[in-house]
Design an enzyme around this catalytic site. Structure first.
Site, PDB file in Angstrom:
ATOM      1  N   CYS A  96       0.800  -1.238   0.000  1.00 22.27           N
ATOM      2  CA  CYS A  96       0.000   0.000   0.000  1.00 22.27           C
ATOM      3  C   CYS A  96       0.831   1.286   0.000  1.00 22.27           C
ATOM      4  O   CYS A  96       0.589   2.169  -0.833  1.00 22.27           O
ATOM      5  CB  CYS A  96      -0.967   0.018   1.179  1.00 22.27           C
ATOM      6  N   ARG A 125       6.307 -11.565   5.922  1.00 25.53           N
ATOM      7  CA  ARG A 125       5.756 -11.353   7.252  1.00 25.53           C
ATOM      8  C   ARG A 125       6.378 -12.357   8.202  1.00 25.53           C
ATOM      9  O   ARG A 125       6.439 -13.560   7.909  1.00 25.53           O
ATOM     10  CB  ARG A 125       4.225 -11.482   7.235  1.00 25.53           C
ATOM     11  N   GLN A 143       1.253 -11.266  -3.272  1.00 23.35           N
ATOM     12  CA  GLN A 143      -0.089 -10.691  -3.219  1.00 23.35           C
ATOM     13  C   GLN A 143      -0.519 -10.224  -4.612  1.00 23.35           C
ATOM     14  O   GLN A 143       0.253  -9.594  -5.322  1.00 23.35           O
ATOM     15  CB  GLN A 143      -0.129  -9.481  -2.279  1.00 23.35           C
ATOM     16  N   ASP A 145      -2.197  -7.654  -5.456  1.00 24.86           N
ATOM     17  CA  ASP A 145      -2.615  -6.479  -4.698  1.00 24.86           C
ATOM     18  C   ASP A 145      -2.984  -5.337  -5.626  1.00 24.86           C
ATOM     19  O   ASP A 145      -2.222  -5.010  -6.549  1.00 24.86           O
ATOM     20  CB  ASP A 145      -1.459  -6.060  -3.787  1.00 24.86           C
ATOM     21  N   HIS A 147      -4.869  -1.242  -5.688  1.00 28.89           N
ATOM     22  CA  HIS A 147      -5.406  -0.097  -4.952  1.00 28.89           C
ATOM     23  C   HIS A 147      -6.100   0.843  -5.921  1.00 28.89           C
ATOM     24  O   HIS A 147      -5.582   1.163  -6.998  1.00 28.89           O
ATOM     25  CB  HIS A 147      -4.289   0.616  -4.188  1.00 28.89           C
ATOM     26  N   LYS A 227     -13.522  -3.981   5.891  1.00 26.30           N
ATOM     27  CA  LYS A 227     -13.340  -4.677   4.618  1.00 26.30           C
ATOM     28  C   LYS A 227     -14.443  -5.690   4.379  1.00 26.30           C
ATOM     29  O   LYS A 227     -15.057  -6.207   5.321  1.00 26.30           O
ATOM     30  CB  LYS A 227     -11.980  -5.377   4.572  1.00 26.30           C
ATOM     31  N   HIS A 272      -8.567  -0.924  -1.096  1.00 21.55           N
ATOM     32  CA  HIS A 272      -7.580  -1.996  -1.244  1.00 21.55           C
ATOM     33  C   HIS A 272      -8.335  -3.231  -1.733  1.00 21.55           C
ATOM     34  O   HIS A 272      -9.334  -3.621  -1.127  1.00 21.55           O
ATOM     35  CB  HIS A 272      -6.930  -2.338   0.097  1.00 21.55           C
TER      36      HIS A 272
END
Length: 393
Positions: A96, A125, A143, A145, A147, A227, A272
């Site tokens: 992000c 992580r 991910q 991912d 945005h 979310k 997201h």
């Protein structure tokens, strides 16, 4: 001893990947497994492009100041891998903040919204060793991912569009339906209660207007916003939470993100979104859901051609070229084994279709397409190839 239906056992049998102690929570991808992961990535990329996302790539390591600003340094400190040196840095657990930096440099105006950026971001992580579980829980993962930065009146159509793409993708993966939940503010969070009140009410109303029925899961939201969570059930009835859509009013404020508006600067809404959450985890889910019989579009090789005798080898090579010209991934069975052994090899590897090639086929006769399970199909080569290519669409 692993259950033969466990994705780790399937990964070994199908020669896809392995895990070992020297790289806890990280995957050693074998050639067939990496091909499979790339096919999954390509399928997701098609969805991204169709939905108007621009693909980007951001650094793996960012300074502590970036993670302090995003809130991860405080809220996610134990999950960060800290890189020694000055200034302090951390390997990214999420994408992000990097995406916000790109949008800030693009300096869009309100006319450019919605602006969508996406990344197949490799994240790390620091998970406890006892929490690791094959592809389902990793230290290093990818991910899908994205945005989305939009105006307030664009939130509802963007939620609806995301849900439609998500359900189509799940159906193509063998999941005809998904359960939806609205996850609300966690105990540890960024932003004040007024901001959370607004974000939760807004996302819930957007979901309702998009035609989604959902349960409320108190306390399960991200630390910067509520979310929507999309949960699949596999053939054993186990739930898997995969897709997410988060409405974030906090991070744009923390980073001072603004766009030029008709009457002055505007702060966009940040959404997201992820179809899968983790490519590796979703592949593990698919392996167990399908018992190794992956959908045709995801199989590393889709057809095994098996010449009965050495004299049929040249014909097999010619036929493989024809399959490949139609966009199909065909492989020739290694010589030396009996036909029965080669059938078993194709089954162990999860190759969906098997074709034996003898004198009849080499003389121009029909091909017999033998599936891993179920009834076969016989047709002239041109028709057989066209039919199989249509199944892969």
């Amino acid at each position: 001893m692993l259950d033969p239906h466990d994705h780790r056992a399937l990964g070994r049998r199908m020669r896809l990947f392995h895990l070992q102690e020297e790289g806890p929570g990280m995957v050693f991808w074998h050639p067939r497994g990496l091909a499979c992961l790339r096919l999954l990535e390509a399928r997701v990329r098609r969805v991204m492009e169709a939905d108007g996302f621009l693909e980007v790539r951001t650094p793996q390591v960012l300074a502590r100041s970036m993670w302090e600003r995003s809130g991860h340094w405080d809220a996610f400190r134990d999950g960060l891998f800290i890189v020694a040196g000055a200034p302090e840095r951390a390997i990214k657990p999420v994408n992000c903040p990097g995406h916000i930096q790109i949008v800030q440099r693009l300096a869009p105006s309100w006319r450019d919204l919605p602006l969508k950026v996406a990344e197949f971001g490799v994240c790390h992580r620091n998970e406890p060793s006892g929490a690791l579980q094959g592809l389902f829980r990793l230290v290093q993962f990818t991910q899908d991912d994205g945005h989305l930065f939009c105006l307030e009146d664009q939130v509802v159509p963007q939620v609806a569009g995301f849900a439609a793409s998500l359900f189509r993708f799940y159906a193509a993966s063998g999941f005809p339906s998904a359960q939806v939940a609205l996850a609300t503010r966690p105990e540890v969070r960024a932003g004040d209660d007024a901001t959370w009140d607004r974000a939760e009410a807004w996302l819930g109303e957007a979901a309702r207007q998009a035609g989604l029925s959902f349960e409320v899961h108190p306390g399960d939201g991200a630390f910067y916003g509520p979310k929507l969570e999309f949960t699949l059930r596999d053939r054993q009835g186990r739930p898997w939470q995969c897709g997410t859509l988060q409405l974030d009013l906090v991070m744009p404020e923390r980073f001072g993100l603004e766009v030029a508006g008709p009457a002055g600067p505007l702060r966009p809404v940040m959404l997201h979104r992820a179809l899968l959450g983790s490519l590796e985890r979703f592949l593990g889910i698919l392996l167990e859901h399908h018992g190794g019989d992956l959908p045709l579009w995801l199989a590393p090789e889709q057809v095994m051609l098996a010449p009965v005798e050495a004299a049929h080898q040249a014909f097999a090579a010619h036929l493989r070229t024809r399959f490949q010209a139609a966009g199909l991934r065909a492989v020739i069975a290694p010589p030396g084994d009996s036909l029965g052994r080669r059938v078993r090899t194709a089954r162990d590897l999860g190759i969906p279709w098997f074709v034996a090639l003898g004198d009849r086929e080499a003389a121009g006769g029909p091909l017999h397409l033998r599936p891993r399970r179920g009834e076969g199909r016989e047709a002239p080569p041109e028709d057989a190839i066209a039919w199989l290519a249509a199944q892969d669409a």
